[in-house]
Design an enzyme around this catalytic site. Structure first.
Site, mmCIF file in Angstrom:
data_model
loop_
_atom_site.group_PDB
_atom_site.id
_atom_site.type_symbol
_atom_site.label_atom_id
_atom_site.label_comp_id
_atom_site.label_asym_id
_atom_site.label_seq_id
_atom_site.Cartn_x
_atom_site.Cartn_y
_atom_site.Cartn_z
ATOM 1 N N TYR A 81 0.074 -2.149 -12.121
ATOM 2 C CA TYR A 81 -1.333 -2.044 -12.517
ATOM 3 C C TYR A 81 -1.467 -1.435 -13.925
ATOM 4 O O TYR A 81 -2.414 -0.715 -14.215
ATOM 5 C CB TYR A 81 -2.126 -1.246 -11.458
ATOM 6 C CG TYR A 81 -1.923 -1.794 -10.068
ATOM 7 C CD1 TYR A 81 -2.478 -3.010 -9.712
ATOM 8 C CD2 TYR A 81 -1.115 -1.126 -9.137
ATOM 9 C CE1 TYR A 81 -2.254 -3.548 -8.448
ATOM 10 C CE2 TYR A 81 -0.881 -1.668 -7.875
ATOM 11 C CZ TYR A 81 -1.460 -2.880 -7.541
ATOM 12 O OH TYR A 81 -1.230 -3.421 -6.293
ATOM 13 N N TYR A 119 -9.520 5.132 -12.500
ATOM 14 C CA TYR A 119 -9.398 5.867 -11.237
ATOM 15 C C TYR A 119 -9.213 7.367 -11.425
ATOM 16 O O TYR A 119 -8.960 8.070 -10.448
ATOM 17 C CB TYR A 119 -8.163 5.399 -10.456
ATOM 18 C CG TYR A 119 -7.971 3.916 -10.294
ATOM 19 C CD1 TYR A 119 -8.929 3.126 -9.655
ATOM 20 C CD2 TYR A 119 -6.807 3.312 -10.746
ATOM 21 C CE1 TYR A 119 -8.713 1.770 -9.487
ATOM 22 C CE2 TYR A 119 -6.597 1.952 -10.572
ATOM 23 C CZ TYR A 119 -7.556 1.186 -9.944
ATOM 24 O OH TYR A 119 -7.334 -0.152 -9.775
ATOM 25 N N GLY A 131 0.748 -1.241 0.000
ATOM 26 C CA GLY A 131 0.000 0.000 0.000
ATOM 27 C C GLY A 131 0.777 1.289 0.000
ATOM 28 O O GLY A 131 0.196 2.362 -0.174
ATOM 29 N N GLU A 165 3.792 -6.715 1.808
ATOM 30 C CA GLU A 165 3.355 -7.115 0.465
ATOM 31 C C GLU A 165 3.339 -5.922 -0.488
ATOM 32 O O GLU A 165 2.305 -5.575 -1.043
ATOM 33 C CB GLU A 165 1.933 -7.696 0.543
ATOM 34 C CG GLU A 165 1.769 -8.854 1.500
ATOM 35 C CD GLU A 165 0.307 -9.215 1.755
ATOM 36 O OE1 GLU A 165 -0.595 -8.412 1.404
ATOM 37 O OE2 GLU A 165 0.062 -10.299 2.312
ATOM 38 N N PRO A 166 4.453 -5.246 -0.669
ATOM 39 C CA PRO A 166 4.447 -4.086 -1.561
ATOM 40 C C PRO A 166 4.342 -4.502 -3.031
ATOM 41 O O PRO A 166 4.972 -5.473 -3.456
ATOM 42 C CB PRO A 166 5.792 -3.405 -1.292
ATOM 43 C CG PRO A 166 6.677 -4.506 -0.811
ATOM 44 C CD PRO A 166 5.803 -5.507 -0.115
ATOM 45 N N GLY A 167 3.536 -3.809 -3.784
ATOM 46 C CA GLY A 167 3.442 -4.036 -5.221
ATOM 47 C C GLY A 167 3.883 -2.775 -5.946
ATOM 48 O O GLY A 167 4.971 -2.692 -6.521
ATOM 49 N N ARG A 168 3.014 -1.777 -5.835
ATOM 50 C CA ARG A 168 3.204 -0.527 -6.574
ATOM 51 C C ARG A 168 4.578 0.101 -6.335
ATOM 52 O O ARG A 168 5.213 0.582 -7.270
ATOM 53 C CB ARG A 168 2.110 0.452 -6.142
ATOM 54 C CG ARG A 168 1.979 1.693 -6.986
ATOM 55 C CD ARG A 168 0.996 2.676 -6.339
ATOM 56 N NE ARG A 168 -0.277 2.076 -6.014
ATOM 57 C CZ ARG A 168 -1.338 2.017 -6.844
ATOM 58 N NH1 ARG A 168 -1.262 2.567 -8.026
ATOM 59 N NH2 ARG A 168 -2.453 1.437 -6.461
ATOM 60 N N CYS A 205 -13.114 3.855 -29.078
ATOM 61 C CA CYS A 205 -14.390 4.555 -29.219
ATOM 62 C C CYS A 205 -15.103 4.699 -27.877
ATOM 63 O O CYS A 205 -16.157 4.101 -27.656
ATOM 64 C CB CYS A 205 -15.282 3.804 -30.192
ATOM 65 S SG CYS A 205 -14.447 3.527 -31.737
ATOM 66 N N GLU A 206 -14.498 5.429 -26.962
ATOM 67 C CA GLU A 206 -15.085 5.717 -25.650
ATOM 68 C C GLU A 206 -14.536 7.071 -25.236
ATOM 69 O O GLU A 206 -13.329 7.294 -25.343
ATOM 70 C CB GLU A 206 -14.613 4.713 -24.594
ATOM 71 C CG GLU A 206 -14.879 3.283 -24.897
ATOM 72 C CD GLU A 206 -15.889 2.660 -23.933
ATOM 73 O OE1 GLU A 206 -16.409 3.369 -23.052
ATOM 74 O OE2 GLU A 206 -16.143 1.464 -24.104
#
Ligand SMILES: *Cc1c(COP(=O)(O)O)cnc(C)c1O
Length: 422
Positions: free
Chosen positions: A376, A318, A239, A275-278, A346-347
């Site tokens: 991510y 986000y 986190g 548990e670091p990811g980012r 096309c959005e």
């Protein structure tokens, strides 16, 4: 610090010019720096060095086999949230006793798979899951090591879609009910309690919410020990946030985070898992894209590029900010111009940035890079609009390798099958 820097006016990934990779691989593509991955992993190891610890990389942030192999070879554990991620960690050579299995919806098949292949611990998120896990393990003649994920009801003060530690979130067991659940766990034949788990959210930019959560874990550890449980591991989740906007943010450093962990939990004689990811993979990656058109609109102008929301979802999902820089550095004093940076999908949501100040003179064929795209990013990519899954490249010093190739259109189309009656 990362290893994406300009040299002689040209963006390099470590010692490789990004334009050289683009010429070889085509755009868009993700590019990761081995040195940055390694550096960020070691920062956590050093921050926790005074305590027995295991740094488990959150596989969901970047699950490429080469990335997992690199981190695994440095001694990283892995935090996985699905049977597929478990297999990825194993396939990358990470032993089961370094794999932590998290997630609110583990199926019996996933439990069986991890028990058979070896697992360090399951982070259990509900009473029904606890009962199911006990049944599965006992049925295999095994005992499953577990930590219960507690929900400490603290406000992580982050984006609502990535906050997980408030009582209204789906994650974990309310901390007030934890003693009851541990008592239940102790009575189950297929369960061995080894610790406590907490993870309050992602992209946290201050230490205070962590400190509040860890203080509650400290209290709970003492209470559970009094109840007779052998609490020997504390899994503190991931986190810690990263500076997506170079110009105006400075989240806490791993060393400060580590010091706070020692202050709040260091006296408990527990092994600390994080548990670091980012923070490990985020700034270790960029997404490189080519300008297709510069379109003058009514009141606003558009930079239309060949990357889209299917390649990097974070802005549309986000409202996330990514710094966007030209691969060829603008000359000093170049005027800037506000542009909406958009993809071809096309959005209307296929917008990376609105009114972003970019150097004047960007034109078709020029390359741009999205910073902080290593976490991510590729893992959330899809083939929406039949846009081939974006390739990934890993750089190490002066070498680079494609670590996931771009599929061909034939491969994409031939994955579908037409039923015999058509
Ligand atoms: C997503 C997640 C992480 C990683 O979070 P980061 O913000 O990437 O560090 C760690 N643990 C669990 C249980 C998660 O769901």
């Amino acid at each position: 610090m990362d290893h994406f820097l300009y040299r002689n006016g040209s963006l390099h990934a470590e010692d490789v010019p990004v334009s050289e990779i683009a010429a070889a691989v085509g755009t868009p593509f993700y590019c990761y720096s081995s040195a940055t991955l390694e550096r960020h992993f070691r920062l956590f190891q050093e921050a926790l060095a005074p305590l027995p610890n295991l740094v488990c990389f959150a596989v969901k942030s970047n699950s490429n086999q080469a990335v997992l192999r690199l981190l695994g070879s440095l001694g990283a554990g892995m935090d996985v949230v699905s049977g597929g991620e478990y297999l990825r960690a194993k396939a990358a050579g990470v032993p089961g006793d370094r794999i932590v299995f998290s997630g609110v919806g583990k199926t019996r098949a996933e439990m069986r798979q991890a028990l058979a292949g070896g697992v360090r611990q399951f982070n259990v998120e509900s009473e029904p899951e606890l009962v199911a896990l006990s049944e599965v393990a006992a049925g295999m003649g095994l005992v499953a090591p577990i930590a219960v994920r507690v929900n400490p009801d603290v406000d992580a003060r982050t984006h609502e879609k990535i906050a997980t530690g408030k009582s209204e979130n789906k994650f974990g067991i309310p901390i007030a009910r934890a003693r009851q659940v541990y008592a239940q766990a102790a009575g189950l034949p297929g369960i061995e309690v080894v610790g406590i788990d907490v993870h309050i959210g992602s992209q946290l930019t201050e230490l205070d919410p962590f400190r509040q959560a860890f203080a509650k874990v400290e209290e709970l550890t003492r209470a559970l020990r009094q109840d007779g449980h052998d609490i020997r591991r504390l899994d503190l989740g991931g986190g810690l946030g990263i500076p997506y906007e170079r110009s105006n943010s400075a989240p806490p450093l791993p060393i400060e985070y580590g010091r706070m962990i020692q202050e709040t939990l260091g006296h408990l004689d527990c092994e600390i898992e994080i548990e670091p990811g980012r923070l490990i993979s985020g700034n270790a990656g960029i997404l490189v894209s080519e300008v297709i058109y510069v379109k003058d609109g009514e009141g606003r102008d558009f930079l239309i590029i060949d990357a889209a929301m299917n390649d990097l979802m974070r802005p549309s999902l986000y409202g996330a900010h990514h710094d966007i820089i030209p691969v060829l550095e603008a000359a000093p004093g170049t005027a800037r111009r506000p542009l909406d940076v958009v993809g071809p999908v096309c959005e209307t949501g296929d917008t990376f940035a609105r009114q972003r100040d970019l150097p004047e003179g960007l034109s078709p064929g020029d390359l741009v890079a999205f910073r902080s795209a290593g976490a991510y990013g590729a893992v959330m990519a899809s083939e929406y609009n039949t846009r081939p899954l974006v390739p990934e490249v890993l750089v190490s010093g002066d070498q680079f390798a494609v670590i996931r190739p771009r599929p061909t259109f034939d491969e994409i189309i031939n994955r579908d099958t037409i039923p015999p009656w058509l």
